[in-house]
Design a protein around this motif. Structure first.
Motif, short mmCIF file in Angstrom:
data_model
loop_
_atom_site.label_atom_id
_atom_site.label_comp_id
_atom_site.label_asym_id
_atom_site.label_seq_id
_atom_site.Cartn_x
_atom_site.Cartn_y
_atom_site.Cartn_z
N ASN A 10 -25.80 -5.15 5.76
CA ASN A 10 -24.36 -5.02 5.92
C ASN A 10 -23.97 -5.67 7.25
O ASN A 10 -24.78 -6.37 7.87
CB ASN A 10 -23.92 -3.56 5.85
CG ASN A 10 -24.56 -2.71 6.94
OD1 ASN A 10 -25.19 -3.21 7.88
ND2 ASN A 10 -24.39 -1.41 6.84
N GLU A 11 -22.76 -5.44 7.72
CA GLU A 11 -22.32 -6.07 8.97
C GLU A 11 -23.24 -5.73 10.13
O GLU A 11 -23.61 -6.59 10.93
CB GLU A 11 -20.89 -5.64 9.29
CG GLU A 11 -20.33 -6.30 10.54
CD GLU A 11 -18.90 -5.88 10.82
OE1 GLU A 11 -18.40 -6.20 11.91
OE2 GLU A 11 -18.29 -5.23 9.95
N GLU A 14 -26.68 -7.47 9.73
CA GLU A 14 -26.63 -8.90 10.07
C GLU A 14 -26.65 -9.12 11.57
O GLU A 14 -27.26 -10.06 12.07
CB GLU A 14 -25.39 -9.54 9.43
CG GLU A 14 -25.48 -9.62 7.91
CD GLU A 14 -24.38 -10.47 7.32
OE1 GLU A 14 -23.44 -10.83 8.06
OE2 GLU A 14 -24.45 -10.78 6.12
N ARG A 15 -25.99 -8.24 12.32
CA ARG A 15 -26.05 -8.36 13.78
C ARG A 15 -27.47 -8.18 14.29
O ARG A 15 -27.94 -8.89 15.18
CB ARG A 15 -25.14 -7.32 14.45
CG ARG A 15 -23.65 -7.58 14.30
CD ARG A 15 -22.87 -6.86 15.39
NE ARG A 15 -23.22 -5.45 15.53
CZ ARG A 15 -22.66 -4.48 14.82
NH1 ARG A 15 -21.74 -4.76 13.93
NH2 ARG A 15 -23.02 -3.22 15.02
N ARG A 280 -14.98 -12.19 2.95
CA ARG A 280 -15.45 -10.81 3.05
C ARG A 280 -14.39 -9.86 3.59
O ARG A 280 -14.62 -8.67 3.71
CB ARG A 280 -16.69 -10.73 3.94
CG ARG A 280 -17.86 -11.53 3.39
CD ARG A 280 -19.09 -11.29 4.20
NE ARG A 280 -20.16 -12.17 3.80
CZ ARG A 280 -21.38 -12.15 4.31
NH1 ARG A 280 -21.67 -11.29 5.25
NH2 ARG A 280 -22.31 -12.99 3.90
N SER A 281 -13.24 -10.36 3.99
CA SER A 281 -12.20 -9.49 4.52
C SER A 281 -10.87 -9.85 3.90
O SER A 281 -10.60 -11.00 3.56
CB SER A 281 -12.13 -9.59 6.04
OG SER A 281 -11.77 -10.89 6.43
#
Length: 363
Positions: A10-11, A14-15, A280-281
């Motif tokens: 998820n976000e 990925e970070r 994605r947003s």
């Protein structure tokens, strides 16, 4: 070279992939995510294989590979972690890794039985304003702590699919991020926002004696107010607001016998980034932050990997994760009953049986 496999992209995941790629002492040897296209994209960047199931990943990994599953929701950690720990693999998970203390304890027992390590990630303890605040308070800069006010506001994620149910009294309990669920209180502001501040306050002030919480919620708004009374007599009010119409905001004020110390993210941001909407947003986004070459998430990950290498003690211990989760569960019980709850009495069993502790000198 430490070999690492990543589960969950998820976000947040990925970070952490980016952090891992920046480390010379690690090698990413496998990726698994429920979205194959996302996993494939990252696998190409890393030059490593991706797998169609966690079982396939586990079977292909070297025996000494570390599992990093920070990019998973609270309610999906357990099966991956238990399987990895049972096979003797070290695991780095997002704190608290579950919404039930019994589940966390099962993971810790499995780790002990197999001789592996389960380490918890909570980068808030590495953010420099939090470190500096704690250092000054521990040094006695404002004397004995009497009162703390904390707020953490966050826009409702555009990718979230809110779920909510009507209780018998008409109160609406909001759903969690991307369907993250918890019986009755489904994630929301308590588990996604207030949990972080509860842990930071435990780390800075000490252990919690009792908890009282209130909540109001609609389909796209979840506001929780948690009052903590600490064993040393200090009192804290935590505001957690999920669905805030502005940008992400965090602030804290400690009032002591010799003075006051404050932090407010709205007064320290020196850089503003506006991004156009992408696939994605649903809308453009704005990021506000204070520029720094330092990366708290990366710093924490370096420390956790070092703990695996040399057996040193992490800043965020397993005991910390359990104790923080107990306080959050006490707050959940208070939301349900409308009564203050002793931290020591908060457990899944006591809640299910309706045996919530009460009485005593409450905040």
């Amino acid at each position: 070279m430490l070999k690492v496999a990543v589960v969950g992209l998820n976000e947040t995941g990925e970070r952490y992939m980016q952090h891992l790629l920046s480390m010379e002492q690690t090698e990413i040897v496998g990726i698994y995510d429920v979205q194959p296209e996302v996993a494939s994209e990252w696998a190409q960047r890393c030059g490593c294989p991706t797998f169609g199931s966690y079982e396939a990943l586990e079977a292909a990994l070297p025996s000494n590979a570390v599992l990093v599953c920070i990019g998973l929701s609270f309610d999906s950690h357990k099966p991956y972690i238990l399987q990895a720990l049972t096979s003797g693999r070290h695991v780095i998970a997002r704190m608290p890794a579950a919404v039930d203390v019994a589940d966390v304890q099962e993971m810790l027992d499995t780790a002990e039985a197999s001789g592996s390590q389960l380490l918890f990630s909570h980068p808030e303890r590495f953010y420099y304003h939090n470190v500096d605040l704690r250092k000054r308070i521990k040094a006695g800069a404002i004397g004995n702590i009497g009162m703390i006010n904390v707020k953490r506001y966050c826009p409702y994620p555009t990718s979230a699919s809110p779920q909510y149910e009507s209780d018998t009294d008409g109160v609406h309990w909001t759903g969690g991020l991307n369907g993250e669920t918890l019986e009755g209180i489904k994630g929301g502001a308590l588990f996604h926002l207030a949990l972080h501040d509860i842990d930071l306050l435990r780390w800075t002030v000490g252990e919690v004696a009792n908890v009282y919480a209130m909540r109001t919620a609609t389909e796209y708004l979840d506001y929780v107010l948690v009052t903590l009374k600490f064993e040393n007599g200090a009192i804290a009010n935590i505001e957690a607001y999920w669905g805030y119409p502005g940008g992400y905001t965090s602030a804290v004020e400690f009032a002591g016998s010799k003075g006051v110390i404050r932090y407010d993210s709205r007064k320290t941001n020196g850089l503003y980034i506006h991004k156009a909407a992408d696939m994605r947003s649903a809308q453009p986004t704005k990021a506000e932050f204070s520029p720094s070459f330092r990366q708290p998430e990366r710093d924490e990950l370096v420390q956790l990997l070092s703990c695996i290498r040399d057996g040193s003690k992490p800043l965020m211990t397993a005991e910390d994760a359990c104790e923080t989760l107990k306080v959050v569960i006490a707050a959940e019980q208070s939301l349900r009953t409308g009564q203050p709850v002793e931290r020591s009495s908060a457990s899944a069993d006591s809640f299910i049986n309706g045996e919530v502790g009460g009485g005593g000198d409450y905040a």
